[in-house]
Design a protein around this motif. Structure first.
Motif, short mmCIF file in Angstrom:
data_model
loop_
_atom_site.label_atom_id
_atom_site.label_comp_id
_atom_site.label_asym_id
_atom_site.label_seq_id
_atom_site.Cartn_x
_atom_site.Cartn_y
_atom_site.Cartn_z
N ALA A 149 -55.48 -51.23 77.21
CA ALA A 149 -54.81 -50.97 75.94
C ALA A 149 -55.19 -49.61 75.37
O ALA A 149 -54.40 -48.97 74.67
CB ALA A 149 -55.14 -52.07 74.93
N GLY A 150 -56.40 -49.16 75.68
CA GLY A 150 -56.86 -47.87 75.20
C GLY A 150 -56.34 -46.70 76.01
O GLY A 150 -56.63 -45.54 75.68
N GLY A 151 -55.60 -46.99 77.08
CA GLY A 151 -54.98 -45.91 77.85
C GLY A 151 -55.83 -45.33 78.96
O GLY A 151 -55.62 -44.18 79.36
N ASN A 152 -56.76 -46.10 79.50
CA ASN A 152 -57.56 -45.60 80.62
C ASN A 152 -56.66 -45.21 81.79
O ASN A 152 -55.75 -45.99 82.15
CB ASN A 152 -58.55 -46.67 81.11
CG ASN A 152 -59.79 -46.72 80.26
OD1 ASN A 152 -60.07 -45.83 79.48
ND2 ASN A 152 -60.56 -47.79 80.41
N PRO A 153 -56.87 -44.07 82.41
CA PRO A 153 -56.14 -43.74 83.63
C PRO A 153 -56.41 -44.81 84.70
O PRO A 153 -57.47 -45.45 84.70
CB PRO A 153 -56.73 -42.39 84.04
CG PRO A 153 -57.30 -41.81 82.79
CD PRO A 153 -57.78 -42.99 81.98
N ALA A 154 -55.46 -45.00 85.61
CA ALA A 154 -55.55 -46.08 86.60
C ALA A 154 -56.83 -46.00 87.41
O ALA A 154 -57.48 -47.02 87.69
CB ALA A 154 -54.32 -46.05 87.51
N GLN A 155 -57.22 -44.78 87.81
CA GLN A 155 -58.41 -44.64 88.65
C GLN A 155 -59.67 -45.02 87.87
O GLN A 155 -60.57 -45.69 88.41
CB GLN A 155 -58.53 -43.19 89.15
CG GLN A 155 -59.68 -42.99 90.12
CD GLN A 155 -59.69 -41.57 90.70
OE1 GLN A 155 -58.77 -40.78 90.45
NE2 GLN A 155 -60.71 -41.25 91.46
N VAL A 156 -59.72 -44.61 86.61
CA VAL A 156 -60.87 -44.96 85.78
C VAL A 156 -60.92 -46.47 85.54
O VAL A 156 -61.97 -47.10 85.64
CB VAL A 156 -60.81 -44.22 84.43
CG1 VAL A 156 -61.90 -44.72 83.49
CG2 VAL A 156 -60.94 -42.72 84.65
N GLN A 157 -59.76 -47.06 85.25
CA GLN A 157 -59.72 -48.50 84.98
C GLN A 157 -60.11 -49.30 86.21
O GLN A 157 -60.76 -50.35 86.10
CB GLN A 157 -58.34 -48.92 84.50
CG GLN A 157 -58.26 -50.36 84.01
CD GLN A 157 -59.18 -50.63 82.83
OE1 GLN A 157 -59.23 -49.83 81.89
NE2 GLN A 157 -59.92 -51.74 82.86
N ALA A 158 -59.75 -48.81 87.39
CA ALA A 158 -60.13 -49.50 88.62
C ALA A 158 -61.65 -49.53 88.76
O ALA A 158 -62.24 -50.55 89.17
CB ALA A 158 -59.50 -48.82 89.83
N GLU A 159 -62.30 -48.43 88.41
CA GLU A 159 -63.77 -48.40 88.48
C GLU A 159 -64.36 -49.31 87.41
O GLU A 159 -65.34 -50.03 87.67
CB GLU A 159 -64.30 -46.98 88.30
CG GLU A 159 -65.82 -46.91 88.45
CD GLU A 159 -66.38 -45.50 88.37
OE1 GLU A 159 -67.61 -45.36 88.51
OE2 GLU A 159 -65.61 -44.55 88.18
N MET B 146 -62.85 -57.00 77.87
CA MET B 146 -63.16 -55.58 78.03
C MET B 146 -62.17 -54.89 78.97
O MET B 146 -61.77 -53.74 78.74
CB MET B 146 -64.60 -55.42 78.54
CG MET B 146 -65.65 -55.84 77.53
SD MET B 146 -67.33 -55.91 78.20
CE MET B 146 -67.70 -54.16 78.35
N LYS B 147 -61.75 -55.58 79.99
CA LYS B 147 -60.73 -55.02 80.88
C LYS B 147 -59.43 -54.76 80.12
O LYS B 147 -58.81 -53.70 80.26
CB LYS B 147 -60.46 -55.97 82.06
CG LYS B 147 -61.55 -56.01 83.11
CD LYS B 147 -61.15 -56.99 84.22
CE LYS B 147 -62.20 -57.05 85.32
NZ LYS B 147 -61.80 -57.99 86.42
N GLU B 148 -59.03 -55.73 79.32
CA GLU B 148 -57.79 -55.59 78.56
C GLU B 148 -57.89 -54.47 77.54
O GLU B 148 -56.95 -53.71 77.34
CB GLU B 148 -57.47 -56.91 77.87
CG GLU B 148 -56.15 -56.91 77.13
CD GLU B 148 -55.81 -58.28 76.59
OE1 GLU B 148 -55.94 -58.48 75.37
OE2 GLU B 148 -55.40 -59.15 77.39
N GLN B 149 -59.06 -54.35 76.90
CA GLN B 149 -59.26 -53.28 75.93
C GLN B 149 -59.16 -51.91 76.59
O GLN B 149 -58.62 -50.97 76.01
CB GLN B 149 -60.61 -53.44 75.23
CG GLN B 149 -60.65 -54.61 74.25
CD GLN B 149 -62.02 -54.81 73.64
OE1 GLN B 149 -63.04 -54.31 74.15
NE2 GLN B 149 -62.07 -55.53 72.53
N GLY B 150 -59.68 -51.79 77.81
CA GLY B 150 -59.61 -50.53 78.54
C GLY B 150 -58.18 -50.12 78.83
O GLY B 150 -57.79 -48.96 78.66
#
Length: 331
Positions: free
Chosen positions: A191-201, A185-189
């Protein structure tokens, strides 16, 4: 559309038209859920068998992937592939019976599952228990010489756990994760282009769930996706490592992965292969996550196949499964 692709579609149509109309038959199957105790829920399914049974044949149970994906690999949320129906028809033409079913929260039980089960009580092991029960039903059917299990995506983990419990004759992982679902799920996020701040959360929330801790995310989208009622299921799912689960299964294995899969990486198939060095690893160059062929690398073109049930299965998939099942059934 490339000319070779049009010719391939036309050739596939001619092949279908040339086959006997009664190559297989279908019959309904039903499974009454047994866990948790006292639950009134029936899972409907379809059993596809060769038209003429003159001897016992092997049967394969197909287990669908994540979300409300039904027995045909379709869902109420726009997924229209008919991939499992096509797979069942093709395998039956080759003398292999196929069972597939609407798992909890899909198909015919989608509208009633939450009246029979409170969402907060659902855990991953319930999916496994259902698969185990259906496998055991098939194992008592005297028409079948042995039961094989094939799990797609999330269903791969369900299938390998159920195959071990029932000592199924063989197991097929199709586009199955080879790592803990948190890492996927982390990798999918990303790959889907999550902004860094969103991905950190996202990363922090997933790590907390993996540790068994309930979360209260701030991001509105995460709040919607990780409601309190869904978190027990996710926590129970995150307790499993697919590579460890596959290693514990002692029967023969084939690992099938498409190189055009945008949801499960090649690294996952390689991880499963490392856990079971004796397994066959089949990589299909043009196959995407829903078992269809894709030309090029355009993500939009790839995802467009998710809504076109007329597309044929990726060439090479069915012959490989037939060879695996027939070779093991002959032993």
């Amino acid at each position: 559309m490339p000319i070779p692709y049009i010719l391939a579609r036309f050739a596939s149509l001619l092949l279908l038209l040339s086959r006997p109309a009664a190559a297989q038959s279908e019959e309904p199957i039903r499974y009454s859920v047994t866990v948790p105790a006292g639950v009134n829920l029936v899972l409907d399914g379809t059993l596809t068998v060769p038209a003429t049974l003159t001897r016992k044949v092997p049967v394969m149970l197909l287990i669908a992937g994540s979300g409300p994906t039904d027995r045909d690999a379709n869902s109420a949320y726009g997924l229209r592939t008919d991939a499992f129906k096509m797979l069942a028809d093709s395998l039956a033409r080759s003398g292999i019976a196929v069972a597939r079913y609407d798992k909890r929260g899909s198909g015919t039980n989608l509208s009633v599952v939450h009246t029979a089960l409170r969402p907060e009580t659902m855990v991953f092991d319930h999916y496994v228990a259902d698969a185990v029960g259906i496998i055991r039903q098939l194992q008592t059917d005297k028409r079948f010489s042995g039961v094989f299990v094939a799990g797609h995506s999330e269903g791969s983990l369900v299938g390998m756990l159920a195959a071990r419990q029932t000592r199924a004759q063989g197991f097929v992982s199709i586009a199955g994760a080879g790592r803990n679902i948190v890492d996927v799920m982390k990798e999918q996020g990303r790959a889907g282009g999550n902004p860094a701040q969103v991905q950190a959360e996202v990363d922090g929330v997933l790590d907390s769930l993996r540790a068994g801790q309930r979360v209260h995310p701030k991001n509105p989208l995460l709040k919607a996706q990780l409601s309190p009622s869904t978190q027990p299921f996710l926590i129970s799912w995150m307790a499993y490592d697919p590579a460890v689960a596959l290693k514990a299964y002692e029967g023969p294995v084939i690992i099938v992965q498409g190189r055009k899969d945008l949801q499960v990486a090649l690294a996952d198939a390689e991880s499963l292969k490392a856990a079971r060095p004796d397994a066959r690893l089949l990589l299909l160059d043009s196959m995407n996550h829903i078992l269809k062929s894709v030309e090029g690398t355009d993500r939009n073109v790839n995802f467009a196949t998710y809504k076109d049930p007329t597309l044929p299965l990726c060439p090479g998939l069915v012959p490989a499964l037939v060879q695996f099942v027939t070779s093991q059934a002959a032993r």
